[in-house]
Structures are given as C-alpha cells and as structure tokens.
Design a protein around this motif. Structure first.
Motif, PDB file in Angstrom:
ATOM      1  N   HIS A  49       0.829  -1.208   0.000  1.00 57.32           N
ATOM      2  CA  HIS A  49       0.000   0.000   0.000  1.00 57.32           C
ATOM      3  C   HIS A  49       0.861   1.253   0.000  1.00 57.32           C
ATOM      4  N   PHE A  50       1.855   1.275   0.861  1.00 57.92           N
ATOM      5  CA  PHE A  50       2.655   2.485   0.958  1.00 57.92           C
ATOM      6  C   PHE A  50       3.654   2.613  -0.190  1.00 57.92           C
ATOM      7  N   LEU A  51       4.031   1.513  -0.818  1.00 61.89           N
ATOM      8  CA  LEU A  51       4.810   1.598  -2.050  1.00 61.89           C
ATOM      9  C   LEU A  51       3.951   2.240  -3.138  1.00 61.89           C
ATOM     10  N   PHE A  52       2.707   1.791  -3.268  1.00 62.20           N
ATOM     11  CA  PHE A  52       1.783   2.371  -4.235  1.00 62.20           C
ATOM     12  C   PHE A  52       1.558   3.854  -3.927  1.00 62.20           C
ATOM     13  N   ARG A  99       5.100   9.339   8.932  1.00 63.63           N
ATOM     14  CA  ARG A  99       4.449   8.648  10.053  1.00 63.63           C
ATOM     15  C   ARG A  99       4.595   7.143   9.893  1.00 63.63           C
ATOM     16  N   ARG A 100       4.393   6.659   8.675  1.00 64.90           N
ATOM     17  CA  ARG A 100       4.527   5.214   8.406  1.00 64.90           C
ATOM     18  C   ARG A 100       5.967   4.756   8.655  1.00 64.90           C
ATOM     19  N   SER A 101       6.929   5.527   8.189  1.00 60.55           N
ATOM     20  CA  SER A 101       8.336   5.168   8.362  1.00 60.55           C
ATOM     21  C   SER A 101       8.736   5.189   9.838  1.00 60.55           C
ATOM     22  N   LEU A 102       8.281   6.211  10.546  1.00 61.63           N
ATOM     23  CA  LEU A 102       8.576   6.290  11.979  1.00 61.63           C
ATOM     24  C   LEU A 102       8.020   5.071  12.705  1.00 61.63           C
ATOM     25  N   TRP A 103       6.810   4.659  12.339  1.00 59.51           N
ATOM     26  CA  TRP A 103       6.189   3.501  12.988  1.00 59.51           C
ATOM     27  C   TRP A 103       6.974   2.222  12.680  1.00 59.51           C
ATOM     28  N   ALA A 104       7.427   2.069  11.444  1.00 59.09           N
ATOM     29  CA  ALA A 104       8.195   0.873  11.077  1.00 59.09           C
ATOM     30  C   ALA A 104       9.532   0.830  11.808  1.00 59.09           C
ATOM     31  N   VAL A 105      10.223   1.955  11.863  1.00 56.18           N
ATOM     32  CA  VAL A 105      11.514   2.008  12.553  1.00 56.18           C
ATOM     33  C   VAL A 105      11.323   1.801  14.059  1.00 56.18           C
ATOM     34  N   GLY A 106      10.320   2.445  14.622  1.00 58.37           N
ATOM     35  CA  GLY A 106      10.057   2.283  16.052  1.00 58.37           C
ATOM     36  C   GLY A 106       9.732   0.846  16.417  1.00 58.37           C
ATOM     37  N   ALA A 107       8.920   0.193  15.598  1.00 59.50           N
ATOM     38  CA  ALA A 107       8.566  -1.205  15.870  1.00 59.50           C
ATOM     39  C   ALA A 107       9.808  -2.102  15.766  1.00 59.50           C
ATOM     40  N   HIS A 108      10.645  -1.836  14.772  1.00 54.98           N
ATOM     41  CA  HIS A 108      11.858  -2.647  14.616  1.00 54.98           C
ATOM     42  C   HIS A 108      12.823  -2.429  15.777  1.00 54.98           C
ATOM     43  N   CYS A 109      13.048  -1.169  16.133  1.00 49.50           N
ATOM     44  CA  CYS A 109      14.012  -0.885  17.203  1.00 49.50           C
ATOM     45  C   CYS A 109      13.509  -1.341  18.570  1.00 49.50           C
ATOM     46  N   THR A 110      12.196  -1.460  18.744  1.00 50.04           N
ATOM     47  CA  THR A 110      11.673  -1.992  19.999  1.00 50.04           C
ATOM     48  C   THR A 110      12.052  -3.465  20.131  1.00 50.04           C
TER      49      THR A 110
END
Length: 161
Positions: A12-15, A35-46
C-alpha cells in the motif's frame, strides 16, 4: 500471489509513494509517509534496540509516548489520508490540477478500505467525517445521492479468501 501481496501494508505504501513521485510537490503525502516510516523504525528498534544505536536511545522515551497513543495516531493518519483525497479533488479546480494523481489516490483509498487490517481505521475515520458533514447534508439533502454513490464505490468488488 498478487492479491496476497496487495494485502500487505508495504505494498500500500509503495503504491502511495509511487503515486506522488510524479505529483506536484506537497507536504501532506510526505507527512503520511514519515508517520509510516517512523512507525516501522520504532517497531523494529523496539524488538532489536541494538540496531538503533545512540539515536534510538535518545528517541526511545518519545517513541514510548507515541506508542501509548497508537490508536489515536493511526486514527489521525487515516483521517489525513482521506482528507488528502478531498484536497486532491478540490485542487482539480486549481492551476496545479493533477487528474491522474487524484484518480490513482482514490483507488489507493479504495484498496486501503478493502483490506481488513486498515478497514477498521478507515471506517472509523469515514464515520467521523460523516458526522461532521451531517449538518450540511441536512440543509442540502440533494447531496445525499452522490455521497451514497461514492459509498457504493468503496464496497469491495471481490471476495477475499
């Protein structure tokens, strides 16, 4: 396999990103992607704090505050996605009109609404917008028919399974 790939949030976000690569520059799509990128990085770093280094150690308290308000952040993100569609539609009457971008973006929203993972968020956001617009519809009931047609367009045309 394509239908399975289309159900992932990454697709979805690639599109979304590809829609705005050729579009007239705007800050709103950039905020949605950030916002999407921050959420992905935050989830990974957690999950793997050692990957974040010193920067993650400094940002982690802020992330924990944001994560505690996840439902609210995701709700406002869905509202932002919907309001962007209306802005693109309204901008068709401006010199910076972007017909293809508007068409592709409305299809993106339809796809987001059809996917179970994001449908709940978008449904809640659409209902909130509906409540805000209801007084206008009471004064101008002729607008109800086009809105009902638009609601029908958002209904899924395929069965998932």
């Amino acid at each position: 396999w394509l239908q399975k790939a289309m159900m992932s949030m990454d697709f979805h976000f690639l599109f979304f990103a590809l829609i705005f690569v050729t579009a007239y520059p705007s800050i709103i799509p950039l905020l949605i992607l950030c916002r999407r990128s921050l959420w992905a990085v935050g989830a990974h770093c957690t999950k793997a704090p050692e990957d974040g280094g010193k920067l993650w150690a400094m940002f982690q308290p802020r992330w924990e505050l944001l994560k505690a308000r996840e439902e609210e952040v995701l709700h406002y993100s869905a509202l932002g996605e919907i309001l962007l569609a209306f802005w693109l539609t309204a901008s068709l009457f401006l010199p910076t009109r972007q017909m293809l971008t508007t068409f592709l973006y409305w299809n993106y929203l339809k796809t987001r609404y059809a996917v179970p993972r994001s449908q709940k968020l978008h449904d809640k956001a659409w209902k909130q917008l509906g409540q805000q617009v209801q007084p206008v519809l009471n004064m101008a009931p002729f607008l109800q028919k086009p809105i009902d047609m638009a609601k029908g367009w958002f209904q899924p045309t395929y069965r998932m399974g």
